[in-house]
Design an enzyme around this catalytic site. Structure first.
Site, PDB file in Angstrom:
ATOM      1  N   TYR A 140     -37.092 -71.443  17.390  1.00  0.00           N
ATOM      2  CA  TYR A 140     -36.609 -71.880  18.701  1.00  0.00           C
ATOM      3  C   TYR A 140     -35.453 -70.992  19.171  1.00  0.00           C
ATOM      4  O   TYR A 140     -35.058 -71.065  20.333  1.00  0.00           O
ATOM      5  CB  TYR A 140     -36.114 -73.331  18.665  1.00  0.00           C
ATOM      6  CG  TYR A 140     -37.146 -74.380  18.363  1.00  0.00           C
ATOM      7  CD1 TYR A 140     -38.508 -74.074  18.300  1.00  0.00           C
ATOM      8  CD2 TYR A 140     -36.765 -75.701  18.133  1.00  0.00           C
ATOM      9  CE1 TYR A 140     -39.448 -75.061  18.017  1.00  0.00           C
ATOM     10  CE2 TYR A 140     -37.700 -76.693  17.847  1.00  0.00           C
ATOM     11  CZ  TYR A 140     -39.037 -76.359  17.783  1.00  0.00           C
ATOM     12  OH  TYR A 140     -39.961 -77.347  17.501  1.00  0.00           O
ATOM     13  N   HIS A 154     -42.737 -74.662   9.079  1.00  0.00           N
ATOM     14  CA  HIS A 154     -43.160 -74.878  10.462  1.00  0.00           C
ATOM     15  C   HIS A 154     -44.681 -74.921  10.621  1.00  0.00           C
ATOM     16  O   HIS A 154     -45.211 -75.793  11.303  1.00  0.00           O
ATOM     17  CB  HIS A 154     -42.565 -73.789  11.358  1.00  0.00           C
ATOM     18  CG  HIS A 154     -42.425 -74.205  12.783  1.00  0.00           C
ATOM     19  ND1 HIS A 154     -41.544 -73.608  13.654  1.00  0.00           N
ATOM     20  CD2 HIS A 154     -43.039 -75.184  13.511  1.00  0.00           C
ATOM     21  CE1 HIS A 154     -41.624 -74.181  14.845  1.00  0.00           C
ATOM     22  NE2 HIS A 154     -42.527 -75.137  14.784  1.00  0.00           N
TER      23      HIS A 154
END
Length: 281
Positions: A50, A108
């Site tokens: 991110y 992730h």
């Protein structure tokens, strides 16, 4: 069970609604995250990919809420699935946030084509032993990925964060997680882009009955399926509304009606199938 919290298989108590930070960055991001904390959020979800771990750390430092009352969660990127790279990445992410430890940390994506997710999981297992992470989990792992890492390490993930919203309810994977004692976290609860579930008439009608918005109905639907939801909300009004979901319950019929909205694979917000998605950009 406390109506506001879930408990993981490794003893961490997690709020049933967390604050998502994807696309939230910089000074504006710090202000938004601080607003969320001030409005009652205690679980803040970020990721190395991110590119905002520093922002989250700054919000933690500026907040008047004690560090031990906050649950900061981040995620290992695909570029760091090698064991040594994973350990270094976790350390680097802590330096970026300025924190001494992560309360929760996930892989992730499994990236089965490069086939190193079991090695990455061993790194998380060891990082937990080193005191870098309190609770370890995964994200977007399917049944075969879960069973492999459990078989190879003897350690079951605490959580599995997966795409889940009315257009893609992922109920089978929710069941798989539950069978293994893994708490399901749901990402993108309101859909995205053309698949914005907040425009669905069924959700609007259910919401009218309870004096709630479609977003609140979706969050309640998740909770009643024992799914923790990571929800993004920019405005203080929506941040508060997303937590105002503990004063009503859906009927079994309403839950089933929401389940019938599922579109299967076409319902994924960005077509990201865990066996195919390559998370390197």
């Amino acid at each position: 069970m406390n109506k506001h919290y879930f408990e993981t298989n490794d003893g961490l108590r997690l709020p049933k609604v967390g604050f998502g930070t994807v696309y939230v960055k910089g000074t504006q991001g710090v202000a938004s995250t601080l607003s969320a904390i001030n409005n009652g959020y205690r679980l803040i979800d970020t990721s190395t990919n991110y590119n905002n771990e520093g922002m989250v750390g700054e919000a933690v430092r500026q907040s008047s809420v004690p560090r031990e009352e906050l649950i900061i969660s981040s995620k290992l990127p695909g570029e760091a699935h090698d064991y040594d790279k994973a350990i270094l990445m976790i350390q680097e992410s802590l330096y970026r946030t300025g924190l001494d430890y992560f309360d929760k940390y996930l892989i992730h994506w499994p990236l089965p084509r490069i086939d190193k997710y079991a090695e990455a999981w061993q790194a998380l297992v060891d990082a937990q032993k080193f005191g870098l992470i309190k609770s370890i989990g995964v994200s977007n792992f399917l049944e075969e990925h879960l069973d492999r890492i459990i078989d190879e390490t003897g350690v079951t993930p605490a959580t599995n964060q997966i795409e889940r919203h009315p257009y893609f309810n992922n109920n089978e994977l929710v069941r798989v997680n539950k069978e293994r004692g893994i708490l399901t976290e749901g990402w993108s609860p309101f859909g995205r882009g053309k698949l914005n579930v907040l425009d669905i008439d069924v959700l609007k009608e259910i919401g009218k009955k309870y004096g709630k918005s479609p977003a609140q109905v979706v969050l309640r639907w998740n909770i009643e399926n024992d799914v923790l939801t990571v929800a993004k909300a920019a405005s203080p009004k929506n941040q508060k509304a997303n937590l105002d979901i503990f004063d009503f319950s859906l009927t079994d019929e309403e839950i089933e009606l929401i389940n019938t909205l599922d579109k299967g694979e076409p319902g994924r917000v960005e077509g990201q199938h865990p066996n195919e998605y390559e998370e390197f950009d």
